[in-house]
Design a protein around this motif. Structure first.
Motif, PDB file in Angstrom:
ATOM      1  N   THR A 129      34.254  32.074  47.514  1.00 30.50           N
ATOM      2  CA  THR A 129      35.577  31.577  47.224  1.00 30.50           C
ATOM      3  C   THR A 129      36.404  33.077  47.438  1.00 30.50           C
ATOM      4  O   THR A 129      35.977  34.086  47.356  1.00 30.50           O
ATOM      5  CB  THR A 129      35.578  31.119  46.007  1.00 30.50           C
ATOM      6  OG1 THR A 129      36.843  31.014  45.765  1.00 30.50           O
ATOM      7  CG2 THR A 129      35.167  32.061  44.715  1.00 30.50           C
ATOM      8  N   ALA A 130      37.670  32.688  48.015  1.00 38.34           N
ATOM      9  CA  ALA A 130      38.406  34.090  48.144  1.00 38.34           C
ATOM     10  C   ALA A 130      39.297  34.141  46.875  1.00 38.34           C
ATOM     11  O   ALA A 130      39.787  32.902  46.332  1.00 38.34           O
ATOM     12  CB  ALA A 130      39.291  33.831  49.315  1.00 38.34           C
ATOM     13  N   VAL A 131      39.403  35.160  46.288  1.00 28.97           N
ATOM     14  CA  VAL A 131      40.118  35.547  45.076  1.00 28.97           C
ATOM     15  C   VAL A 131      41.140  36.266  45.247  1.00 28.97           C
ATOM     16  O   VAL A 131      40.930  37.495  45.680  1.00 28.97           O
ATOM     17  CB  VAL A 131      39.041  35.625  43.822  1.00 28.97           C
ATOM     18  CG1 VAL A 131      38.062  34.761  43.592  1.00 28.97           C
ATOM     19  CG2 VAL A 131      38.686  36.960  44.094  1.00 28.97           C
ATOM     20  N   GLU A 132      42.410  36.145  44.263  1.00 32.84           N
ATOM     21  CA  GLU A 132      43.512  37.418  44.332  1.00 32.84           C
ATOM     22  C   GLU A 132      42.536  38.714  43.485  1.00 32.84           C
ATOM     23  O   GLU A 132      41.946  38.302  42.636  1.00 32.84           O
ATOM     24  CB  GLU A 132      44.533  36.859  43.457  1.00 32.84           C
ATOM     25  CG  GLU A 132      45.151  35.673  43.843  1.00 32.84           C
ATOM     26  CD  GLU A 132      46.131  35.228  42.999  1.00 32.84           C
ATOM     27  OE1 GLU A 132      46.594  34.012  43.074  1.00 32.84           O
ATOM     28  OE2 GLU A 132      46.563  36.170  42.225  1.00 32.84           O
ATOM     29  N   ALA A 133      42.941  39.738  44.100  1.00 29.87           N
ATOM     30  CA  ALA A 133      41.908  40.775  43.532  1.00 29.87           C
ATOM     31  C   ALA A 133      42.942  41.875  43.314  1.00 29.87           C
ATOM     32  O   ALA A 133      44.264  41.935  43.520  1.00 29.87           O
ATOM     33  CB  ALA A 133      41.132  41.248  44.554  1.00 29.87           C
ATOM     34  N   ASP A 134      42.343  42.939  42.637  1.00 28.16           N
ATOM     35  CA  ASP A 134      43.246  44.138  42.160  1.00 28.16           C
ATOM     36  C   ASP A 134      42.985  45.039  43.477  1.00 28.16           C
ATOM     37  O   ASP A 134      41.709  45.474  43.561  1.00 28.16           O
ATOM     38  CB  ASP A 134      42.641  44.543  40.911  1.00 28.16           C
ATOM     39  CG  ASP A 134      43.356  45.907  40.356  1.00 28.16           C
ATOM     40  OD1 ASP A 134      42.668  47.052  40.531  1.00 28.16           O
ATOM     41  OD2 ASP A 134      44.625  45.974  40.292  1.00 28.16           O
ATOM     42  N   ALA A 135      44.129  45.840  43.569  1.00 27.61           N
ATOM     43  CA  ALA A 135      44.144  46.818  44.835  1.00 27.61           C
ATOM     44  C   ALA A 135      43.230  48.109  44.423  1.00 27.61           C
ATOM     45  O   ALA A 135      43.019  48.864  45.236  1.00 27.61           O
ATOM     46  CB  ALA A 135      45.388  47.145  45.246  1.00 27.61           C
ATOM     47  N   GLY A 136      43.201  48.240  43.066  1.00 24.17           N
ATOM     48  CA  GLY A 136      42.226  49.472  42.680  1.00 24.17           C
ATOM     49  C   GLY A 136      43.022  50.972  43.340  1.00 24.17           C
ATOM     50  O   GLY A 136      44.174  50.798  43.651  1.00 24.17           O
ATOM     51  N   THR A 137      42.233  51.817  43.493  1.00 23.59           N
ATOM     52  CA  THR A 137      42.655  53.093  43.978  1.00 23.59           C
ATOM     53  C   THR A 137      43.121  53.249  45.432  1.00 23.59           C
ATOM     54  O   THR A 137      43.746  53.972  45.793  1.00 23.59           O
ATOM     55  CB  THR A 137      41.729  54.380  43.571  1.00 23.59           C
ATOM     56  OG1 THR A 137      40.613  53.724  44.031  1.00 23.59           O
ATOM     57  CG2 THR A 137      41.634  54.560  42.258  1.00 23.59           C
ATOM     58  N   ILE A 138      42.630  52.181  46.043  1.00 21.92           N
ATOM     59  CA  ILE A 138      42.715  52.019  47.499  1.00 21.92           C
ATOM     60  C   ILE A 138      44.437  52.089  47.680  1.00 21.92           C
ATOM     61  O   ILE A 138      45.103  52.461  48.602  1.00 21.92           O
ATOM     62  CB  ILE A 138      42.301  50.982  48.464  1.00 21.92           C
ATOM     63  CG1 ILE A 138      42.588  50.969  49.848  1.00 21.92           C
ATOM     64  CG2 ILE A 138      42.696  49.642  47.672  1.00 21.92           C
ATOM     65  CD1 ILE A 138      41.566  52.055  50.510  1.00 21.92           C
TER      66      ILE A 138
END
Ligand code: 9G3
Length: 571
Positions: free
Chosen positions: A193-202
């Motif tokens: 499944t594709a999920v909304e994610a957190d961009a983190g340090t990138i």
């Protein structure tokens, strides 16, 4: 291929200190061998499957117009100073000095390399958009490599980097990558499944999505709505909370704060027991240290802090719970009695606390005491209010109100809208149609190729071994003469083998002088979709046909079994 000389050292027993089923099977089937912690050799059968995955990835990437190139592993660390990321990753970034004393990093990812390359060789809007990808070994010195290929220190990644003239262009590229990823994982037979994610340090200013393979061993938690399309990594997930409690009556609003003697009552659970209240009527106060500065978070007693959301709100790089000394210093109180009233450090209040207009119970900032009827915004004010809460079981979907479900997932893909984060730093600019210099708008798109191999095994196995999705199986057919000393069996087996080779079928012939039991166990381990056993009925031209995913065994004559294989192989 003939199996007698094939390097595929199967193991009878489950190797010790392996927890993930894919790690166990990769070793037992003889697909990989460990050279060092998190560092693996791919044996012929493992490499054969990996190349099938790579080719699916290549086909779908090239279908979008992306161009494959190949970047170095050795990266001059000057680039990482230029991008400002040199210090971000610490010991995880593997570095070395060459013979001239020049420092290099072993590439964990290639934003800096590809952006500096494009900056040097692409100058005009006419050459954009361009999307460049590679399939390259990556190095990340994980503190705790684990679960075999699921978290290694040297692994195979497809990483793509797109360069557009503007955000609208990036949206088009991002959507094309999103669809290509769906194709890739579907063709690999993966449940994902594709999920909304957190961009983190990138970092990067835009949205980002992760592609999660559903598996119990997954380190990520995926939150999915049972009815609408909403799906997010728990790090980022939001949910609808209960209805806001109704307005205060004038009497209640004027109710003064009451001090309660609560000896040896430090936790929410103990307070609930002592006072006979509900956890949601308690506002717990947690002290964190963010980039060295203490802050307080006020959260309902039945909720948990989502530290990723807090990190993003604070825009800091380090966040950890304060130790007892710090708690005492900033509140004058030991753990368990800290509250927001009278705190001098910044208070971050969760939205769900703000809704509790009837007030709640908080630590009194005095040992063995709490306060009741403390109303947010009246008896204490928040420096910031927001959604700092971790979504939990029982929450409802913010969009449609249906219950949310929680699954474990393995991140096999991650796509990012980067914007100008790297193009600014590394000078990737183009001349627009007016001849004006503009920064390129970037995106980056990763797939963990070796991790994907492990994820496919996590989802496709049974008690006897791997059950490959047919597109990835190392071979389509496994021919097993029960005894290589029986000339009739060998003759039929060889004939079928040659007929299938001629028909272009990928076929493995078990020509080993081994006991039947060993041959069948190894065949089940390796998990080839179709098996033909040439046994005592060979003298009558009869063989046995079985598919790996079910128990049915058919006794067929030679031409029927060939026709059946050809028919199944085409599907
Ligand atoms: C590092 C180290 C580890 C890292 C990174 C850098 C993760 C790093 C994020 C990404 C973002 C995307 C292109 C393909 C898709 C993922 N771990 N990330 O940047 F120096 Cl040691 O890699 N990169």
């Amino acid at each position: 291929m003939r199996q007698n000389t094939l390097l595929m050292p199967t193991l009878r027993d489950t190797p010790s200190d392996t927890e993930a089923i894919s790690h166990q099977l990769l070793l037992r089937v003889g697909l990989i061998r460990q050279l060092a912690a998190g560092v693996y050799s791919y044996l012929p059968m493992g490499w054969r499957v990996l190349r099938k995955i790579e080719n699916i990835v290549r086909q779908e990437m090239e279908r979008t117009g992306a161009q494959e190139l190949h970047l170095p592993v050795m990266q001059p660390t000057e680039l990482w100073h230029e991008s400002g990321r040199y210090a971000d990753y610490g010991p995880e970034l593997i570095r070395l000095d060459d013979r001239h004393g020049r420092e290099f990093a072993l590439g964990p990812t290639h934003e800096e390399v590809i952006t500096s390359l494009v900056a040097n060789d692409v100058k005009s809007y006419r050459k954009l958009p361009v999307n460049l990808f590679q399939i390259q070994t990556k190095f990340r010195d994980e503190r705790r490599p684990r679960y075999g290929l699921l978290r290694g220190r040297e692994f195979l990644m497809k990483d793509a980097y797109s360069f557009d003239i503007d955000w609208a262009g990036l949206d088009v590229t991002y959507k094309a990558m999103f669809e290509a990823y769906h194709q890739i994982f579907s063709r690999c037979g993966l449940r994902f499944t594709a999920v909304e994610a957190d961009a983190g340090t990138i970092g990067g200013e835009g949205e980002t999505h992760e592609f999660m393979a559903l598996a119990d061993v997954g380190e990520d938690t995926v939150v999915t709505c049972s009815s609408c399309q909403y799906s997010a990594n728990l790090e980022k997930a939001i949910s609808g909370s209960g209805p806001a409690s109704d307005e205060l009556t004038p009497g209640e609003r004027s109710a003064s704060v009451e001090k309660l003697h609560t000896p040896h009552t430090k936790t929410v659970a103990e307070l609930v027991t002592l006072l006979g209240v509900q956890a949601k009527d308690i506002f717990k106060t947690l002290i964190y240290v963010a980039d060295g500065d203490p802050i307080a978070v006020v959260m309902r007693g039945d909720h948990n802090v989502n530290e990723t959301k807090l990190l993003n709100e604070l825009a800091v790089t380090t966040l950890e719970l304060a130790d007892d000394v710090t708690v005492m210093r900033v509140s004058g109180t030991p753990h368990g009695y800290v509250g927001p009233v009278g705190l001098t450090i910044p208070i971050y209040m969760d939205d769900e606390v703000a809704k509790r207009v009837r007030g709640g119970i908080v630590g009194a900032n005095e040992e063995n005491y709490h306060l009741r009827y403390v109303v947010p915004g009246v008896h204490f004010s928040a420096y910031r209010q927001g959604d700092y809460r971790e979504v939990q079981a029982g929450d409802v979907c913010l969009h449609c109100g249906a219950p949310l479900q929680f699954d474990r997932g393995i991140e096999v893909g991650h796509v990012f809208k980067l914007g100008t984060k790297y193009s600014e730093k590394l000078g990737a600019k183009y001349l627009d149609v007016q001849g004006k210099e503009q920064p390129m708008i970037m995106g980056c798109y990763g797939i963990g190729i070796s991790r994907l191999l492990a994820a496919v095994i996590e989802q496709n196995n049974d008690d006897h071994g791997i059950v490959w999705p047919k597109q990835l199986a190392p071979f389509q057919v496994h021919i097993i003469p029960v005894s290589v000393k029986d000339s009739a069996q060998v003759a039929i087996a060889e004939q079928l083998y040659k007929q299938m080779l001629t028909a272009g079928i990928e076929v493995l012939l078990d020509d080993r002088d081994e006991r039947a039991g060993v041959k069948f166990k190894d065949s089940d381990l390796l998990g080839i979709p179709m098996r033909i056993v040439v046994g005592k009925d060979a003298v009558n031209g009869i063989v046995e046909f079985k598919e790996r995913h079910d128990e049915e065994r058919l006794t067929l004559d030679q031409e029927t079994v060939l026709a059946k294989v050809l028919a199944l192989a085409q599907r």
